[in-house]
Design an enzyme around this catalytic site. Structure first.
Site, PDB file in Angstrom:
ATOM      1  N   VAL A  80      38.345  38.538  48.559  1.00  0.00           N
ATOM      2  CA  VAL A  80      37.743  39.273  48.270  1.00  0.00           C
ATOM      3  C   VAL A  80      35.793  38.686  48.096  1.00  0.00           C
ATOM      4  O   VAL A  80      34.842  39.161  47.992  1.00  0.00           O
ATOM      5  CB  VAL A  80      38.009  39.474  46.939  1.00  0.00           C
ATOM      6  CG1 VAL A  80      39.243  39.917  46.710  1.00  0.00           C
ATOM      7  CG2 VAL A  80      37.971  38.653  46.022  1.00  0.00           C
ATOM      8  N   ASN A 106      40.917  43.361  41.616  1.00  0.00           N
ATOM      9  CA  ASN A 106      41.700  42.423  39.791  1.00  0.00           C
ATOM     10  C   ASN A 106      41.957  41.167  39.950  1.00  0.00           C
ATOM     11  O   ASN A 106      42.124  40.446  39.634  1.00  0.00           O
ATOM     12  CB  ASN A 106      43.607  42.974  39.396  1.00  0.00           C
ATOM     13  CG  ASN A 106      44.021  42.008  39.057  1.00  0.00           C
ATOM     14  OD1 ASN A 106      44.374  42.142  37.692  1.00  0.00           O
ATOM     15  ND2 ASN A 106      45.163  42.122  40.190  1.00  0.00           N
ATOM     16  N   TYR A 180      33.115  31.816  34.364  1.00  0.00           N
ATOM     17  CA  TYR A 180      33.683  32.328  34.093  1.00  0.00           C
ATOM     18  C   TYR A 180      33.305  33.667  33.806  1.00  0.00           C
ATOM     19  O   TYR A 180      33.642  34.383  33.633  1.00  0.00           O
ATOM     20  CB  TYR A 180      35.293  31.684  34.089  1.00  0.00           C
ATOM     21  CG  TYR A 180      36.342  32.947  34.348  1.00  0.00           C
ATOM     22  CD1 TYR A 180      37.383  32.932  34.895  1.00  0.00           C
ATOM     23  CD2 TYR A 180      36.643  33.532  32.913  1.00  0.00           C
ATOM     24  CE1 TYR A 180      39.091  33.951  34.693  1.00  0.00           C
ATOM     25  CE2 TYR A 180      37.761  33.868  32.200  1.00  0.00           C
ATOM     26  CZ  TYR A 180      38.819  34.663  33.253  1.00  0.00           C
ATOM     27  OH  TYR A 180      39.958  35.175  33.591  1.00  0.00           O
ATOM     28  N   THR A 215      51.338  35.764  33.575  1.00  0.00           N
ATOM     29  CA  THR A 215      51.151  35.073  34.539  1.00  0.00           C
ATOM     30  C   THR A 215      51.019  34.224  35.201  1.00  0.00           C
ATOM     31  O   THR A 215      50.826  33.092  34.018  1.00  0.00           O
ATOM     32  CB  THR A 215      50.055  36.224  34.766  1.00  0.00           C
ATOM     33  OG1 THR A 215      48.817  35.570  34.677  1.00  0.00           O
ATOM     34  CG2 THR A 215      50.007  37.890  34.407  1.00  0.00           C
TER      35      THR A 215
END
Ligand code: NAD
Length: 280
Positions: A80, A106, A180, A215
């Site tokens: 990406v 995502n 982040y 996850t």
């Protein structure tokens, strides 16, 4: 998801970070609802990330699970951070599957842990993947979304930390956590920008803001060490509903709600999926 079965018949959804985790869940959920899938993933490691990222086998497993639903999936290994790779993936995927209706931006990394997180490169990697990557994903998809004139929907995966900080305390701070936090807040701006300019094309744009989701990004040795060393992190696991971690299906349900007819007049919103974490 059962009650949505068939709701997206004839539609096509592009999902980045689809090899595993939330992206895989979205791919399967959209396919169960009737959509064909363009699945994009890096399937490789980024140096500032202290846990193992997805591999080609993971993307193949997503493809197997989508095939079980009877829908088609085109897999593309692409980064990406690379606009050209995304443009190729969008063009090839949409021409093979006939169209593009939904984009789920995502793909993500959490360069928050261990020594590499302290390096300036961790800040840059977070911005490159989580902010610039979302911009490139949407830009690459727009020509295909506009081609049929039927409108569409885009959902950006931000985070509950977009409303606070990805480090809970001074001693747990890092370059990666700064990146982040900035990127997850930054994509709210991109979301509002695109929601505004794409409204007249009947393309809706929203963001989802999960708290901790089960996850490989959250459930790994590097995270466990961090939480053990810095108990201040445990605040992120506290919420009024008393839920330990969310399931990927909780986020998929929110994304399907925003993309389907259920969300037809919803655009420009930031939707927390966080068991109320942000309340306390
Ligand atoms: N897990 C959580 O607790 C949590 C909480 C809030 C938000 N998020 C966000 O949710 C999204 C999905 O994460 P997840 O929890 O499923 O983690 P994950 O690590 O299981 O999945 C992320 C996927 O993105 C892919 N990816 C990473 N960099 C890429 C790149 N440059 N190009 C293409 N693909 C790339 C990875 O290979 C991986 O398959 C991310 O944006 C993450 O920041 C996660």
């Amino acid at each position: 998801v059962d009650e949505l079965s068939g709701q997206l018949d004839g539609k096509v959804a592009l999902i980045t970070g689809a090899a595993r985790g939330q992206g895989r869940s979205h791919a399967v959920g959209f396919a169960e609802s009737g959509a064909d899938i363009i699945a994009i993933d890096l399937c490789g490691q980024i140096d500032s990330v202290a846990y193992p990222m997805a591999r080609p086998d993971d993307l193949a497993e997503t493809e197997r699970l989508v095939a079980k639903t009877g829908r088609r999936m085109i897999s593309k290994v692409a980064d990406v951070r690379n606009l050209e790779q995304l443009q190729d993936a969008c063009r090839d995927g949409a021409s093979e599957l006939g169209r593009l209706d939904f984009v789920i931006a995502n793909a993500g990394i959490a360069p928050l842990f261990g020594e590499p997180a302290q390096e300036p490169s961790a800040y840059r990697d977070a911005i490159d993947v989580l902010l610039n990557g979302v911009h490139f994903t949407i830009e690459a998809a727009i020509p295909e979304l506009l081609r049929h004139g039927d409108g569409g929907a885009i959902v950006v995966t931000s985070s509950a930390v977009a409303f606070r900080s990805a480090s809970p305390s001074w001693d747990s701070r890092s370059e990666g956590a700064a990146g982040y936090t900035a990127a997850k807040a930054g994509v709210m701006g991109l979301m509002r920008y695109y929601a505004t300019i794409l409204g007249e094309k009947r393309i809706r744009v929203n963001s989802v803001h999960p708290s901790v989701v089960a996850t490989p990004m959250a459930d790994n040795q590097a995270v466990q060490t961090q939480v053990f060393e810095h108990p201040s992190w445990s605040a992120y696991f506290r919420n009024p509903l008393g839920v330990d971690v969310l399931d990927t299906s909780d986020v998929t349900a929110a994304v399907l709600y925003l993309c389907g007819d259920s969300g037809r007049y919803i655009t420009g919103i930031t939707l927390p999926v966080d068991a109320g974490t942000l309340l306390i």
